[in-house]
Motif scaffolding. Structure first.
Motif, PDB file in Angstrom:
ATOM      1  N   GLY A  56       5.070  31.737 -69.293  1.00  0.00           N
ATOM      2  CA  GLY A  56       6.247  31.482 -68.447  1.00  0.00           C
ATOM      3  C   GLY A  56       6.609  33.041 -67.743  1.00  0.00           C
ATOM      4  O   GLY A  56       5.930  33.784 -67.919  1.00  0.00           O
ATOM      5  N   PHE A  57       7.711  33.117 -67.180  1.00  0.00           N
ATOM      6  CA  PHE A  57       8.430  34.191 -66.536  1.00  0.00           C
ATOM      7  C   PHE A  57       9.785  34.580 -66.899  1.00  0.00           C
ATOM      8  O   PHE A  57      10.736  33.789 -66.945  1.00  0.00           O
ATOM      9  CB  PHE A  57       8.219  33.861 -64.985  1.00  0.00           C
ATOM     10  CG  PHE A  57       6.959  33.602 -64.507  1.00  0.00           C
ATOM     11  CD1 PHE A  57       6.071  34.721 -64.271  1.00  0.00           C
ATOM     12  CD2 PHE A  57       6.505  32.340 -64.363  1.00  0.00           C
ATOM     13  CE1 PHE A  57       4.669  34.328 -63.635  1.00  0.00           C
ATOM     14  CE2 PHE A  57       5.234  31.969 -64.008  1.00  0.00           C
ATOM     15  CZ  PHE A  57       4.311  32.946 -63.668  1.00  0.00           C
ATOM     16  N   VAL A  58       9.944  35.752 -67.009  1.00  0.00           N
ATOM     17  CA  VAL A  58      11.362  36.413 -67.385  1.00  0.00           C
ATOM     18  C   VAL A  58      12.129  36.168 -65.956  1.00  0.00           C
ATOM     19  O   VAL A  58      11.693  36.697 -65.011  1.00  0.00           O
ATOM     20  CB  VAL A  58      11.316  37.681 -67.797  1.00  0.00           C
ATOM     21  CG1 VAL A  58      12.741  38.313 -68.240  1.00  0.00           C
ATOM     22  CG2 VAL A  58      10.148  37.862 -69.195  1.00  0.00           C
ATOM     23  N   PRO A  86       4.890  41.044 -69.925  1.00  0.00           N
ATOM     24  CA  PRO A  86       4.103  41.946 -70.212  1.00  0.00           C
ATOM     25  C   PRO A  86       2.519  41.838 -69.907  1.00  0.00           C
ATOM     26  O   PRO A  86       1.827  42.734 -69.875  1.00  0.00           O
ATOM     27  CB  PRO A  86       4.263  42.517 -71.761  1.00  0.00           C
ATOM     28  CG  PRO A  86       4.653  40.895 -72.123  1.00  0.00           C
ATOM     29  CD  PRO A  86       5.616  40.094 -71.328  1.00  0.00           C
ATOM     30  N   VAL A  87       2.148  40.454 -69.483  1.00  0.00           N
ATOM     31  CA  VAL A  87       0.757  40.144 -69.385  1.00  0.00           C
ATOM     32  C   VAL A  87       0.433  40.474 -67.920  1.00  0.00           C
ATOM     33  O   VAL A  87       1.088  39.809 -67.055  1.00  0.00           O
ATOM     34  CB  VAL A  87       0.355  38.907 -69.680  1.00  0.00           C
ATOM     35  CG1 VAL A  87      -1.079  38.585 -69.791  1.00  0.00           C
ATOM     36  CG2 VAL A  87       1.151  38.759 -71.332  1.00  0.00           C
ATOM     37  N   GLN A  88      -0.569  41.098 -67.670  1.00  0.00           N
ATOM     38  CA  GLN A  88      -1.175  41.007 -66.431  1.00  0.00           C
ATOM     39  C   GLN A  88       0.012  41.703 -65.059  1.00  0.00           C
ATOM     40  O   GLN A  88       0.090  41.053 -64.196  1.00  0.00           O
ATOM     41  CB  GLN A  88      -1.849  39.918 -65.781  1.00  0.00           C
ATOM     42  CG  GLN A  88      -3.158  39.539 -66.499  1.00  0.00           C
ATOM     43  CD  GLN A  88      -4.050  38.575 -65.885  1.00  0.00           C
ATOM     44  OE1 GLN A  88      -3.553  37.890 -64.985  1.00  0.00           O
ATOM     45  NE2 GLN A  88      -5.004  37.933 -66.480  1.00  0.00           N
ATOM     46  N   ASN A  89       0.677  42.735 -65.654  1.00  0.00           N
ATOM     47  CA  ASN A  89       1.902  42.941 -64.859  1.00  0.00           C
ATOM     48  C   ASN A  89       1.345  43.706 -63.471  1.00  0.00           C
ATOM     49  O   ASN A  89       2.440  44.394 -62.773  1.00  0.00           O
ATOM     50  CB  ASN A  89       2.939  43.916 -65.699  1.00  0.00           C
ATOM     51  CG  ASN A  89       2.233  44.899 -66.533  1.00  0.00           C
ATOM     52  OD1 ASN A  89       1.541  45.455 -66.004  1.00  0.00           O
ATOM     53  ND2 ASN A  89       2.961  45.266 -67.478  1.00  0.00           N
ATOM     54  N   ARG A 136      10.696  33.049 -55.435  1.00  0.00           N
ATOM     55  CA  ARG A 136      11.004  34.008 -56.514  1.00  0.00           C
ATOM     56  C   ARG A 136       9.698  34.697 -56.640  1.00  0.00           C
ATOM     57  O   ARG A 136       8.787  34.035 -57.188  1.00  0.00           O
ATOM     58  CB  ARG A 136      11.864  33.587 -57.624  1.00  0.00           C
ATOM     59  CG  ARG A 136      13.102  33.352 -57.344  1.00  0.00           C
ATOM     60  CD  ARG A 136      13.967  33.079 -58.636  1.00  0.00           C
ATOM     61  NE  ARG A 136      13.855  34.736 -59.279  1.00  0.00           N
ATOM     62  CZ  ARG A 136      14.696  34.733 -60.584  1.00  0.00           C
ATOM     63  NH1 ARG A 136      15.101  33.639 -61.031  1.00  0.00           N
ATOM     64  NH2 ARG A 136      14.777  35.857 -60.880  1.00  0.00           N
ATOM     65  N   PHE A 137       9.660  36.136 -56.772  1.00  0.00           N
ATOM     66  CA  PHE A 137       8.253  36.772 -57.008  1.00  0.00           C
ATOM     67  C   PHE A 137       8.503  37.396 -58.474  1.00  0.00           C
ATOM     68  O   PHE A 137       9.407  37.876 -58.656  1.00  0.00           O
ATOM     69  CB  PHE A 137       7.987  37.809 -56.004  1.00  0.00           C
ATOM     70  CG  PHE A 137       7.425  37.233 -54.579  1.00  0.00           C
ATOM     71  CD1 PHE A 137       6.153  36.639 -54.458  1.00  0.00           C
ATOM     72  CD2 PHE A 137       8.364  37.142 -53.509  1.00  0.00           C
ATOM     73  CE1 PHE A 137       6.086  36.206 -53.174  1.00  0.00           C
ATOM     74  CE2 PHE A 137       8.033  36.481 -52.343  1.00  0.00           C
ATOM     75  CZ  PHE A 137       6.778  36.152 -52.219  1.00  0.00           C
ATOM     76  N   PHE A 138       7.216  37.586 -59.084  1.00  0.00           N
ATOM     77  CA  PHE A 138       7.225  38.097 -60.490  1.00  0.00           C
ATOM     78  C   PHE A 138       5.843  38.948 -60.641  1.00  0.00           C
ATOM     79  O   PHE A 138       5.110  38.571 -60.157  1.00  0.00           O
ATOM     80  CB  PHE A 138       7.202  37.201 -61.711  1.00  0.00           C
ATOM     81  CG  PHE A 138       8.422  36.260 -61.654  1.00  0.00           C
ATOM     82  CD1 PHE A 138       9.654  36.701 -62.223  1.00  0.00           C
ATOM     83  CD2 PHE A 138       8.325  35.083 -60.791  1.00  0.00           C
ATOM     84  CE1 PHE A 138      10.672  35.599 -62.250  1.00  0.00           C
ATOM     85  CE2 PHE A 138       9.431  34.162 -60.741  1.00  0.00           C
ATOM     86  CZ  PHE A 138      10.458  34.443 -61.499  1.00  0.00           C
ATOM     87  N   ALA A 139       6.214  40.114 -61.207  1.00  0.00           N
ATOM     88  CA  ALA A 139       5.218  41.000 -61.783  1.00  0.00           C
ATOM     89  C   ALA A 139       4.723  40.673 -62.942  1.00  0.00           C
ATOM     90  O   ALA A 139       5.534  40.879 -64.020  1.00  0.00           O
ATOM     91  CB  ALA A 139       5.358  42.568 -61.485  1.00  0.00           C
ATOM     92  N   GLY A 143       3.382  35.453 -72.325  1.00  0.00           N
ATOM     93  CA  GLY A 143       2.457  34.464 -72.782  1.00  0.00           C
ATOM     94  C   GLY A 143       2.394  34.573 -74.108  1.00  0.00           C
ATOM     95  O   GLY A 143       2.445  35.491 -74.905  1.00  0.00           O
ATOM     96  N   TRP A 144       2.043  33.491 -74.719  1.00  0.00           N
ATOM     97  CA  TRP A 144       1.966  33.275 -76.224  1.00  0.00           C
ATOM     98  C   TRP A 144       0.709  32.472 -76.534  1.00  0.00           C
ATOM     99  O   TRP A 144       0.401  31.595 -75.983  1.00  0.00           O
ATOM    100  CB  TRP A 144       3.312  32.550 -76.767  1.00  0.00           C
ATOM    101  CG  TRP A 144       4.545  32.980 -76.617  1.00  0.00           C
ATOM    102  CD1 TRP A 144       5.109  33.806 -77.583  1.00  0.00           C
ATOM    103  CD2 TRP A 144       5.306  33.216 -75.456  1.00  0.00           C
ATOM    104  NE1 TRP A 144       6.509  34.379 -77.162  1.00  0.00           N
ATOM    105  CE2 TRP A 144       6.526  33.674 -75.918  1.00  0.00           C
ATOM    106  CE3 TRP A 144       5.383  32.636 -74.162  1.00  0.00           C
ATOM    107  CZ2 TRP A 144       7.641  34.154 -75.119  1.00  0.00           C
ATOM    108  CZ3 TRP A 144       6.205  33.037 -73.214  1.00  0.00           C
ATOM    109  CH2 TRP A 144       7.422  33.293 -73.651  1.00  0.00           C
ATOM    110  N   SER A 145       0.062  33.003 -77.601  1.00  0.00           N
ATOM    111  CA  SER A 145      -1.337  32.308 -78.131  1.00  0.00           C
ATOM    112  C   SER A 145      -0.716  30.848 -78.950  1.00  0.00           C
ATOM    113  O   SER A 145       0.662  30.440 -79.175  1.00  0.00           O
ATOM    114  CB  SER A 145      -2.086  33.093 -79.178  1.00  0.00           C
ATOM    115  OG  SER A 145      -1.254  33.556 -80.256  1.00  0.00           O
TER     116      SER A 145
END
Length: 200
Positions: A56-58, A86-89, A136-139, A143-145
């Motif tokens: 998902g995305f914050v 925090p993943v692939q930011n 909307r753009f996100f850096a 992610g959750w396992s």
């Protein structure tokens, strides 16, 4: 007079079970005491959820830069970039409402999609066929396992709820408070609880 301790405050502000399960298109509302750069007072839109994990995305952590300031080969396009997680930011992701213009995108909700052909997206920006309110753009992303998010929900780190596509696309910096206020009851108290626990 005895002061209420932090542990007691946690009990007072413990999320009540609302029987809403996490799934694609739901939002996660961070409980008032959840700490961390990415998730403190955050609202996360789930774009994928399965037995294999979640993504998902914050929605409410702006970087205070426009997309053309991060991707310098883009024309001026005044769409603010948000920290997705925090993943692939160092990668850019996007939500949008124009699947008829951006092929190979994935549906999240009615009139809400993510991803798609980036080359065509760039063409849409250059030709001025894409409007700021449509994307909307996100850096990075969150992610959750497998099973991780379910455990965090059991620990009352997250409240599962929902928002309409237009609310998600609004870039509302107060979305955490607004999402709690919409639920009413004790959630309104949580929405107004100060960030600094020592304040009164």
């Amino acid at each position: 007079m005895k002061l209420i301790g932090v542990d007691e405050l946690h009990d007072i502000f413990r999320f009540e079970s609302n029987d809403i399960k996490p799934e694609k298109g739901r939002i996660l509302i961070a409980e008032p005491f959840l700490e961390g750069r990415y998730f403190k007072r955050s609202v996360v839109l789930l774009t994928e959820f399965s037995n294999n994990g979640a993504l998902g995305f914050v929605l409410n952590k702006p970087i205070h830069l426009n997309i053309n300031e991060l991707l310098t080969d883009l024309d001026v396009f005044e769409s603010e970039v948000f920290v997705g997680g925090p993943v692939q930011n160092n990668q850019i992701y996007y939500l949008h409402t124009v699947p008829h213009l951006i092929p190979n995108s994935f549906q999240v909700l009615d009139n809400l999609y993510w991803g798609g052909d980036f080359a065509i997206l760039k063409e849409l920006i250059v030709s001025k066929r894409l409007k700021v309110h449509q994307i909307r753009f996100f850096a990075g992303y969150s992610g959750w396992s497998a099973g991780q998010l379910e455990e965090e929900i059991k620990e009352n780190s997250w409240l599962v709820s929902s928002l309409k596509a237009e609310e998600i696309m609004s870039e509302n910096s107060d979305i955490w408070q607004d999402a709690l206020n919409q639920l009413g009851g004790n959630y309104k108290l949580w929405a107004n609880f100060p960030k600094d626990q020592n304040m009164n």
